[in-house]
Design a protein around this motif. Structure first.
Motif, PDB file in Angstrom:
ATOM      1  N   VAL A  64      11.389   7.887  31.535  1.00 52.38           N
ATOM      2  CA  VAL A  64      12.437   7.441  30.614  1.00 52.38           C
ATOM      3  C   VAL A  64      11.967   6.145  29.973  1.00 52.38           C
ATOM      4  CG1 VAL A  64      14.821   6.649  30.406  1.00 52.38           C
ATOM      5  CG2 VAL A  64      14.263   8.549  31.955  1.00 52.38           C
ATOM      6  N   ASP A  65      11.876   6.158  28.656  1.00 51.19           N
ATOM      7  CA  ASP A  65      11.372   5.001  27.906  1.00 51.19           C
ATOM      8  C   ASP A  65      12.496   4.380  27.100  1.00 51.19           C
ATOM      9  OD1 ASP A  65       9.352   3.281  26.572  1.00 51.19           O
ATOM     10  OD2 ASP A  65       9.920   4.474  24.819  1.00 51.19           O
ATOM     11  N   ALA A  66      12.835   3.133  27.416  1.00 48.72           N
ATOM     12  CA  ALA A  66      13.794   2.365  26.624  1.00 48.72           C
ATOM     13  C   ALA A  66      13.020   1.629  25.534  1.00 48.72           C
ATOM     14  CB  ALA A  66      14.553   1.383  27.507  1.00 48.72           C
ATOM     15  N   GLY A  67      13.212   2.001  24.306  1.00 52.10           N
ATOM     16  CA  GLY A  67      12.421   1.461  23.207  1.00 52.10           C
ATOM     17  C   GLY A  67      12.568  -0.043  23.033  1.00 52.10           C
ATOM     18  N   HIS A  68      11.468  -0.654  22.579  1.00 55.04           N
ATOM     19  CA  HIS A  68      11.397  -2.086  22.250  1.00 55.04           C
ATOM     20  C   HIS A  68      11.530  -2.943  23.506  1.00 55.04           C
ATOM     21  CE1 HIS A  68      11.346  -0.975  18.027  1.00 55.04           C
ATOM     22  NE2 HIS A  68      12.296  -0.117  18.319  1.00 55.04           N
ATOM     23  N   GLY A  69      11.862  -4.207  23.351  1.00 57.05           N
ATOM     24  CA  GLY A  69      11.923  -5.121  24.486  1.00 57.05           C
ATOM     25  C   GLY A  69      11.027  -6.324  24.291  1.00 57.05           C
ATOM     26  N   GLY A  70      11.286  -7.381  25.038  1.00 63.45           N
ATOM     27  CA  GLY A  70      10.512  -8.613  24.916  1.00 63.45           C
ATOM     28  C   GLY A  70      10.700  -9.243  23.540  1.00 63.45           C
ATOM     29  N   ASP A  71       9.599  -9.609  22.906  1.00 62.27           N
ATOM     30  CA  ASP A  71       9.668 -10.208  21.575  1.00 62.27           C
ATOM     31  C   ASP A  71      10.031  -9.192  20.493  1.00 62.27           C
ATOM     32  OD1 ASP A  71       8.953 -12.663  22.612  1.00 62.27           O
ATOM     33  OD2 ASP A  71       6.810 -12.358  22.257  1.00 62.27           O
ATOM     34  N   ASN A  72       9.918  -7.923  20.814  1.00 58.78           N
ATOM     35  CA  ASN A  72      10.221  -6.865  19.855  1.00 58.78           C
ATOM     36  C   ASN A  72      11.627  -6.344  20.121  1.00 58.78           C
ATOM     37  OD1 ASN A  72      10.346  -4.672  18.167  1.00 58.78           O
ATOM     38  ND2 ASN A  72       8.608  -3.593  19.048  1.00 58.78           N
ATOM     39  N   GLN A  73      12.618  -6.945  19.442  1.00 53.47           N
ATOM     40  CA  GLN A  73      13.992  -6.546  19.718  1.00 53.47           C
ATOM     41  C   GLN A  73      14.412  -5.294  18.967  1.00 53.47           C
ATOM     42  OE1 GLN A  73      16.520  -9.805  18.641  1.00 53.47           O
ATOM     43  NE2 GLN A  73      15.925  -9.784  16.497  1.00 53.47           N
ATOM     44  N   GLY A  74      13.540  -4.771  18.109  1.00 51.27           N
ATOM     45  CA  GLY A  74      13.880  -3.565  17.367  1.00 51.27           C
ATOM     46  C   GLY A  74      14.792  -3.869  16.197  1.00 51.27           C
ATOM     47  N   ALA A  75      15.504  -2.847  15.754  1.00 56.14           N
ATOM     48  CA  ALA A  75      16.411  -3.007  14.612  1.00 56.14           C
ATOM     49  C   ALA A  75      17.679  -3.742  15.036  1.00 56.14           C
ATOM     50  CB  ALA A  75      16.746  -1.643  14.030  1.00 56.14           C
ATOM     51  N   LEU A  76      18.365  -4.307  14.043  1.00 54.61           N
ATOM     52  CA  LEU A  76      19.632  -5.011  14.270  1.00 54.61           C
ATOM     53  C   LEU A  76      20.751  -4.325  13.514  1.00 54.61           C
ATOM     54  CD1 LEU A  76      18.549  -8.759  13.853  1.00 54.61           C
ATOM     55  CD2 LEU A  76      18.938  -7.518  15.985  1.00 54.61           C
TER      56      LEU A  76
END
Length: 599
Positions: free
Chosen positions: A422-434
């Protein structure tokens, strides 16, 4: 400049900067305006419209350049503003129920489209000039050059040390996007040509005595006596691209190959080696993945002798006997199910194929000499669906294709014992879309993945989480965590988002993505399950160049749950109960996939 100064003055007096340059204008700690997009007070764009995403109190009214926008129960509002040419000032305004108002002004700079160069004075412009990257060329390669300059003159180019005065043609405007003064030229490399790092010199003849000159940024090395060269593939998860095209996901890939493979380099453009795979097929290898070997290194080629197929308790292995590590690409086929592997530089001397009874998942192994030094291996499967395979060289030069059989499952508990990544996208400095309320994709994907983990473990599955907190592992780290956990299926969870110039209220819904045709059934099933939540249709997308859709080792699917950029979808994603329901549908999709593929 006066307009820009005015905008900056308003901004300086009214705006408090937030992380990632999201802007909040606040009054009395209750009434507020939070601007998520645009992220800065001054932006540049080529587009005729600009997306706005912001939030305020749900009871307030919102206006974009004076036009009222809908404020959703979350306080989000979004829309588009028209962007004229040159510099324009735009205002986002909110008005409270008491008549208080807050606003954010921002400036958009939209340059005018490219215009034809003036006839006088005579100029050669650097814009559109090719070559813009360094090139390696060999015999019979075609060098194509171009530049933009004053129209109506005689143009030519020189290759230093090779040839001068090569004529160029001015394209008619209908072949040059309406522009005049676009000149192109071609040169076919001859066997006795040679140059190293030679720039191209362009000329526009002003008169018999004088010409305007310019030099290309990219250089040309013509190396007919040195090409082809042999390179050894190196690095972590090296791959071959189909061509030089790129987008935000990178270039389209032919496939991943093993370190230690020798390839035949017959040219280079910028940072990519052109690799000759067969008489009619080239691939492109990023130079980070290659070490050039000495010029006298023999070209990679091998006879293919015997083939064998044998099995273990859960897998089948086809072994191809080669004298050295050659490049390969593979693909899945369906109806009937098979794995097809092309090995380049290989010529058949296959006079027997050994098929052991232990290879229970393989119906047959056949070969075909598709073209000179292109050997095709076709492995027909006994089971109707693809459960993944690994391909590569394990220490020596024998190529091994390890094929997973469908797992054994319990009819009363389909997921019990299955290993699911199971992969939760993004994380860390990469917060993904807002979202418009500043809802972060990385938080939504993790919360949904944690629901999914709990539900799967309750079903008896063994879960491999590629991310467990706010850390942000790289894409290859995620892939390798799934492999290290012996995952049999991978589900990657993301939230979708539109670009900066699309309408955030118009685009919404759920979608699923796959790369390999054999894994399409998983994506289709998952899509149909997600639609049961009442989400709009955005589609099932194949041939998707996402890193976690690239593995062939296990069925995988990318679930873009909903559009975080759409205020309605964002409200759903905010709701933890809805996130739990999404996880439930993913579990149902996995159960249906297993039930439909395991016989």
């Amino acid at each position: 400049m006066k307009l820009l100064a005015a905008a900056l003055a308003v901004f300086a007096s009214a705006v408090i900067a937030q992380p990632r340059q999201n802007f909040i204008v606040a009054q009395k700690d209750s009434f507020f305006l939070r601007v998520v997009i645009p992220e800065r007070d001054t932006i540049r764009t080529q587009a005729a419209r600009q997306r706005i995403s912001a939030s305020t109190l749900p009871s307030a009214q919102a206006f974009l350049n004076g036009k009222q926008a809908r404020v959703y129960p979350s306080g989000a509002f979004a829309g588009l503003v028209a962007v004229p040419l040159d510099t324009s000032l735009h205002r986002i305004l909110v008005v409270s129920t008491t008549g208080d108002s807050l606003w954010k002004d921002f400036v958009v700079i939209r340059p005018r489209p490219l215009q034809s160069s003036p006839r006088e004075p005579v100029v050669i412009e650097s814009v559109m000039m090719e070559p813009s990257q360094d090139l390696w060329l060999g015999k019979d390669d075609i060098l194509e050059v171009r530049f933009k300059g004053s129209p109506g003159y005689e143009a030519s180019f020189d290759i230093d040390g090779v040839e001068s005065g090569i004529p160029m043609r001015e394209l008619p405007p209908n072949e040059a996007g309406g522009l005049e003064g676009i000149y192109i030229g071609r040169y076919v490399v001859k066997e006795d040509d040679e140059s190293r790092d030679a720039p191209i010199t362009f000329r526009l003849r002003k008169s018999f005595w004088s010409s305007e000159r310019a030099t290309s940024r990219g250089t040309v090395s013509i190396l007919p006596r040195e090409l082809p060269r042999v390179a050894e593939v190196r690095g972590r998860r090296p791959f071959l691209n189909v061509g030089l095209g790129e987008d935000r996901l990178g270039g389209a890939k032919l496939g991943y190959i093993s370190p230690g493979v020798h390839v035949r380099v017959n040219g280079k453009v910028g940072r990519q080696y052109r690799v000759q795979l067969s008489e009619s097929l080239n691939g492109w290898l990023p130079d980070d993945f290659a070490t050039l070997l000495p010029p006298e290194t023999p070209l990679p080629r091998s006879l293919v002798s015997s083939l064998s197929a044998a099995g273990t308790a859960t897998t089948d292995v086809v072994t191809v006997s080669l004298a050295q590590r050659l490049p390969y690409v593979s693909e899945q086929s369906v109806n009937p199910p098979a794995i097809v592997v092309d090995i380049f530089g290989a010529t058949s001397n296959t006079n027997w194929i050994t098929h052991h009874l232990s290879a229970q998942g393989i119906k047959s192994v056949t070969w075909d000499q598709v073209s000179t030094e292109q050997y095709r291996l076709t492995i027909a499967l006994n089971h109707p669906d693809h459960w993944g395979y690994d391909i590569g060289y394990n220490g020596g030069s024998a190529l091994r294709i390890t094929i997973n059989r469908p797992p054994e499952v319990r009819p009363d508990s389909l997921l019990a014992g299955l290993r699911i990544a199971v992969d939760a996208g993004h994380g860390g400095d990469n917060q993904g879309a807002l979202g418009a309320t500043a809802l972060r994709e990385m938080d939504i994907t993790l919360a949904t993945a944690q629901h999914l983990q709990r539900l799967l473990e309750a079903k008896g599955a063994r879960v491999v989480m590629t991310r467990t907190g706010n850390e942000g592992p790289g894409m290859l780290d995620r892939w390798e965590r799934a492999l290290a956990g012996n995952a049999q299926i991978l589900v990657s969870i993301h939230c979708n988002s539109i670009g900066m110039n699309a309408d955030p209220e118009a685009v919404k819904g759920t979608s699923t993505y796959y790369r390999h045709i054999g894994f399409q059934p998983l994506a289709q099933i998952m899509y149909e399950k997600m639609l049961q939540l009442g989400l709009a249709q955005f589609g099932v997308i194949g041939s998707f160049n996402f890193t976690l859709n690239a593995p062939t080792q296990f069925p995988n699917v990318l679930v873009e749950t909903a559009f975080i950029s759409n205020p309605e979808d964002e409200m759903k994603l905010m709701d933890d109960e809805f996130r739990r329901k999404m996880a439930e549908k993913i579990v149902e999709g996995l159960e249906l996939f297993v039930k439909s593929t395991v016989r």
